[in-house]
Design an enzyme around this catalytic site. Structure first.
Site, short mmCIF file in Angstrom:
data_model
loop_
_atom_site.label_atom_id
_atom_site.label_comp_id
_atom_site.label_asym_id
_atom_site.label_seq_id
_atom_site.Cartn_x
_atom_site.Cartn_y
_atom_site.Cartn_z
N CYS A 174 35.57 -9.73 18.92
CA CYS A 174 34.93 -10.77 18.11
C CYS A 174 35.25 -10.55 16.63
O CYS A 174 35.65 -11.48 15.92
CB CYS A 174 33.42 -10.77 18.36
SG CYS A 174 32.56 -12.10 17.53
N CYS A 175 35.11 -9.30 16.17
CA CYS A 175 35.42 -9.00 14.76
C CYS A 175 36.89 -9.28 14.46
O CYS A 175 37.23 -9.72 13.37
CB CYS A 175 35.10 -7.54 14.44
SG CYS A 175 33.34 -7.19 14.23
N CYS A 257 27.30 -10.46 9.66
CA CYS A 257 26.98 -11.60 10.53
C CYS A 257 25.53 -11.48 11.02
O CYS A 257 25.04 -10.37 11.29
CB CYS A 257 27.91 -11.61 11.73
SG CYS A 257 29.60 -12.05 11.32
N CYS A 260 24.51 -9.49 14.19
CA CYS A 260 24.93 -8.07 14.18
C CYS A 260 24.35 -7.29 13.02
O CYS A 260 24.83 -6.20 12.68
CB CYS A 260 26.45 -7.99 14.14
SG CYS A 260 27.24 -8.79 15.53
N CYS A 285 34.26 -2.94 11.12
CA CYS A 285 34.68 -4.17 11.80
C CYS A 285 36.19 -4.25 11.93
O CYS A 285 36.70 -5.15 12.58
CB CYS A 285 34.15 -5.38 11.06
SG CYS A 285 34.66 -5.41 9.34
FE1 SF4 Z 1 31.37 -11.12 15.77
FE2 SF4 Z 1 29.28 -9.61 15.08
FE3 SF4 Z 1 31.78 -8.96 14.30
FE4 SF4 Z 1 30.48 -11.06 13.26
S1 SF4 Z 1 29.95 -8.90 13.05
S2 SF4 Z 1 32.58 -11.00 13.87
S3 SF4 Z 1 29.40 -11.85 15.06
S4 SF4 Z 1 30.96 -8.99 16.39
#
Ligand code: SF4
Length: 290
Positions: A174-175, A257, A260, A285
């Site tokens: 996701c990151c 985010c 998170c 991240c």
């Molecule tokens: Fe995805 Fe969480 Fe990373 Fe944001 S912080 S990009 S929502 S995993």
């Protein structure tokens, strides 16, 4: 056998249902294939060589700048970087406390850089409010870089809308889609990158530096507040009336985010509220691991 005889009788030419291929044509095709392959290998070697030369050049430049910049103030560091670098310098802000202070310094000193933010699509409403307030305060647009739509669709299809809670790999995916790949585009063609990292923020960040060569993004990377404590950053923000995220007052030391990030307790480290369900030592991240 008849077929072979027919081949011999035509001086090496093969007759097959009207299609005629000559051995000379076959040899030419093979030669063309070899030439193509050689060109591909040469091009790969050239680009590896170019990357190596580039890495050596930027590492040498960072090594030369490090002792110069380390003894300067944050504003002087950014001013000196601007003087030393011909080409685009990108400042990436997530509207965190450090980023707001750096932005104030950049605008106040008239240092020419690109202002960029990575809008992951999962930010807090408070962060969007601060983004708008920041543009108003400084009279500058902060350019947003968004994730690729098809990659987001594939990610959500694969792991679900909140799949990042399931495993570290899912979170890293996701990151990667929402942050790392957009950052790559934000820094494409840039010569230097200014970021808001401080040594005090985590054990991993203590090993970083005021200035260095980021091999991943191929830029000189400057962390102008690297040796500042959180209190000094807070004091600067208060003294200059810099707008800050309202979440800081609610215990969110570091704001990322929304799904998170959580508030932290008084004795917790600054980044304890980021991906709090993960092993502390591996919490990044991917933006700052180049
Ligand atoms: Fe995805 Fe969480 Fe990373 Fe944001 S912080 S990009 S929502 S995993």
């Amino acid at each position: 056998m008849d077929h072979l005889k027919e081949m011999e009788g035509r001086d090496g030419r093969i007759v097959d249902r009207g299609l005629i291929l000559g051995l000379a044509d076959g040899a030419a095709a093979a030669a063309a294939r070899t030439t193509r392959k050689t060109a591909e290998i040469t091009s790969e070697l050239n680009s590896e060589l170019t990357a190596e030369i580039w890495r050596a050049e930027i590492a040498a430049k960072a090594a030369r700048l490090a002792p110069l910049l380390e003894r300067l103030s944050p504003i002087e560091r950014m001013t000196k970087l601007r003087e030393e670098i011909s080409g685009r310098i990108v400042f990436t802000t997530s509207f965190g406390l450090e980023d707001q202070v750096i932005l104030h310094m950049l605008v106040d000193s008239g240092i020419d850089v690109d202002l960029v933010t990575l809008d992951t699509g999962r930010l807090f409403p408070e962060t969007y409010e601060l983004w708008a307030a920041t543009e108003k305060r400084f009279g500058r647009r902060v350019r947003a870089i968004y994730p690729q739509q098809d990659e987001i669709a594939a990610l959500v299809e694969r792991q679900g809308i909140n799949g990042f809670y399931e495993s570290r790999d899912a979170r890293a995916s996701c990151c990667h889609v929402r942050k790392v790949e957009p950052l790559r585009r934000a820094l494409a063609g840039a010569k230097a990158w200014i970021a808001g990292l401080r040594a005090e923020q985590s054990a991993g960040r203590r090993d970083m530096a005021v200035v260095g060569a980021d091999a991943g993004y191929r830029v000189i990377k400057l962390n102008p507040l690297f040796d500042w404590g959180r209190e000094a950053v807070q004091q600067f923000a208060a003294a200059k009336n810099v707008p800050v995220n309202s979440l800081h007052a609610k215990g969110f030391a570091s704001v990322g985010c929304a799904p998170c990030t959580r508030a932290i307790g008084p004795s917790e480290p600054e980044r304890a509220g980021r991906w709090w369900w993960e092993d502390e030592a591996r919490k990044e991240c991917g933006l700052h691991t180049g």
